[in-house]
Design a protein around this motif. Structure first.
Motif, short mmCIF file in Angstrom:
data_model
loop_
_atom_site.label_atom_id
_atom_site.label_comp_id
_atom_site.label_asym_id
_atom_site.label_seq_id
_atom_site.Cartn_x
_atom_site.Cartn_y
_atom_site.Cartn_z
N LYS A 5 0.69 -1.34 0.03
CA LYS A 5 -0.16 -0.18 0.05
C LYS A 5 0.83 1.33 0.09
CE LYS A 5 -3.69 -2.12 2.42
NZ LYS A 5 -4.78 -2.29 3.82
N GLN A 6 0.43 2.11 -0.73
CA GLN A 6 1.13 3.47 -0.90
C GLN A 6 -0.04 4.54 -0.65
OE1 GLN A 6 3.36 2.18 -4.88
NE2 GLN A 6 4.37 4.04 -3.90
N ASN A 7 -0.09 4.82 0.57
CA ASN A 7 -1.17 5.54 1.13
C ASN A 7 -1.30 7.09 0.50
OD1 ASN A 7 -2.57 3.22 2.70
ND2 ASN A 7 -1.10 3.62 4.18
N SER A 8 -0.39 7.56 0.11
CA SER A 8 -0.60 8.76 -0.20
C SER A 8 -0.59 8.86 -1.92
CB SER A 8 0.57 9.86 0.22
OG SER A 8 0.72 9.82 1.65
N PRO A 9 -1.71 9.17 -2.49
CA PRO A 9 -1.75 9.11 -3.86
C PRO A 9 -0.69 10.25 -4.52
CG PRO A 9 -3.76 8.99 -2.94
CD PRO A 9 -2.93 9.54 -1.98
N TYR A 25 3.42 -2.75 3.95
CA TYR A 25 3.15 -3.91 3.35
C TYR A 25 2.63 -4.93 4.14
CZ TYR A 25 7.67 -5.54 5.01
OH TYR A 25 8.89 -5.79 5.73
N THR A 26 1.90 -5.74 4.14
CA THR A 26 1.35 -6.82 4.76
C THR A 26 1.70 -8.21 4.63
OG1 THR A 26 -0.54 -7.14 3.35
CG2 THR A 26 -0.89 -5.25 4.91
N ASN A 67 12.19 -0.63 7.47
CA ASN A 67 11.62 -1.17 9.07
C ASN A 67 10.83 -2.34 9.05
OD1 ASN A 67 10.49 -1.65 11.49
ND2 ASN A 67 10.36 0.98 11.66
N LYS A 68 11.47 -3.52 8.86
CA LYS A 68 10.78 -4.84 8.99
C LYS A 68 9.83 -4.92 9.93
CE LYS A 68 11.76 -9.27 7.05
NZ LYS A 68 12.82 -10.33 6.84
N SER A 69 10.15 -4.62 11.04
CA SER A 69 9.21 -4.91 12.39
C SER A 69 7.85 -4.18 12.07
CB SER A 69 9.67 -4.54 13.61
OG SER A 69 9.95 -3.14 13.76
N ALA A 70 7.85 -3.11 11.44
CA ALA A 70 6.64 -2.19 11.00
C ALA A 70 6.27 -2.48 9.68
CB ALA A 70 7.14 -0.62 11.13
N LYS A 71 6.99 -3.36 8.95
CA LYS A 71 6.37 -3.67 7.51
C LYS A 71 6.23 -2.21 6.98
CE LYS A 71 4.21 -8.25 8.14
NZ LYS A 71 4.47 -8.07 9.71
N ALA A 92 7.18 -5.38 -3.88
CA ALA A 92 7.64 -6.19 -2.90
C ALA A 92 7.75 -7.67 -3.51
CB ALA A 92 7.02 -6.23 -1.71
N SER A 93 8.81 -8.58 -3.13
CA SER A 93 8.71 -10.01 -3.59
C SER A 93 9.28 -10.68 -2.41
CB SER A 93 9.60 -10.19 -4.91
OG SER A 93 10.97 -9.83 -4.56
N ASP A 94 9.27 -11.90 -2.60
CA ASP A 94 9.47 -13.09 -1.54
C ASP A 94 11.19 -13.16 -1.58
OD1 ASP A 94 8.36 -16.18 -3.04
OD2 ASP A 94 9.72 -14.62 -3.78
N SER A 95 11.82 -12.87 -2.85
CA SER A 95 13.25 -12.93 -3.01
C SER A 95 13.81 -12.11 -4.11
CB SER A 95 13.69 -14.20 -3.21
OG SER A 95 13.15 -14.77 -4.35
N SER A 96 14.85 -11.89 -4.10
CA SER A 96 15.42 -11.17 -5.39
C SER A 96 15.38 -11.83 -6.66
CB SER A 96 16.98 -10.72 -4.94
OG SER A 96 17.67 -12.07 -4.88
#
Lengths: 114, 118
Positions: A5-9, A25-26, A67-71, A92-96
């Motif tokens: 999500k990019q909350n600012s258009p 991201y979630t 910030n991975k803890s905050a996603k 975002a992806s699960d790996s490079s």
């Protein structure tokens, strides 16, 4: 359910100042993140990426913070220039190695005023 | 230039027509991806080729969508019996390395084909 999500258009910044674009991201499986820049009527252009083993990556005027803890990740552009005016996509992806199958946000339109 | 080339740039189709969208990747690029970008949204992955092999088509929205890359270079995305919800920009991207490589090979996108189904 949108996973990136990019909350600012849109964002408007004065030339020379800092631009900060945010992305949330979630999916906790996401491990590799990218930013793309897109001008009208053109395809996206890769800007910068970061792996989850890092919390910062810098390339010239562009820095990505993770910030991975905050996603949460953010793209900082310093100093901003009028030519930076474009749509910026977070992905975002699960790996490079799976970067080509990234999940994209809906984009933030940055306008840098002279 | 030597970038990714897509044609046509714009395509208007009547509902029910078949369309074919072409992508010429950068010469020598192993990987080729197709994406669909609806208005106001980010690109969504459709399918991936490594040379001529279609290794992933999990993003294709229905069996009306078909992609091929028979000689490992040019690729065609075909949409049969187009529907209004197919209206979008279709982006093609290529990268130098195969996806399974650990080397981070950036994607190079084309300018897309804007499909409008009326």
């Amino acid at each position: 359910d949108q996973q990136v999500k990019q909350n600012s258009p849109s964002l408007s910044v004065q030339e020379g100042r800092i631009s900060i674009l945010n992305c949330d991201y979630t999916n906790s499986m996401f491990d590799y993140f990218l930013w793309y820049k897109k001008y009208p009527a053109e395809g996206p252009t890769f800007l910068i990426s970061i792996s989850s083993i890092k919390d910062k990556n810098e390339d010239g005027r562009f820095t990505v913070f993770l910030n991975k803890s905050a996603k949460h990740l953010s793209l900082h552009i310093v100093p901003s220039q009028p030519g930076d005016s474009a749509v910026y996509f977070c992905a975002a992806s699960d790996s490079s190695t799976n970067a080509g199958k990234s999940t994209f946000g809906d984009g933030t339109t940055l306008t840098v005023k002279p | 230039g030597a970038g990714v080339s897509q044609s046509p740039r714009y395509k208007v189709a009547k509902r029910g027509q078949d369309v074919a969208l072409r992508c010429d990747p950068i010469s020598g690029h192993v990987s080729l991806f197709w994406y669909q970008q609806a208005l106001g949204q980010g690109p969504e992955f459709l399918t991936y080729f490594q040379n001529e092999a279609q290794l992933d088509k999990s993003g294709l929205p229905s069996d009306r969508f078909f992609a091929e890359r028979p000689e490992g270079s040019v690729s065609t995305l075909k949409i049969q019996r187009t529907q209004q919800e197919d209206s979008a920009v279709y982006l093609c991207a290529s990268s130098l390395k195969e996806v399974t490589s650990s080397y981070n090979s950036p994607l190079h996108f084309g300018n897309g084909t804007r499909l409008t189904v009326t």
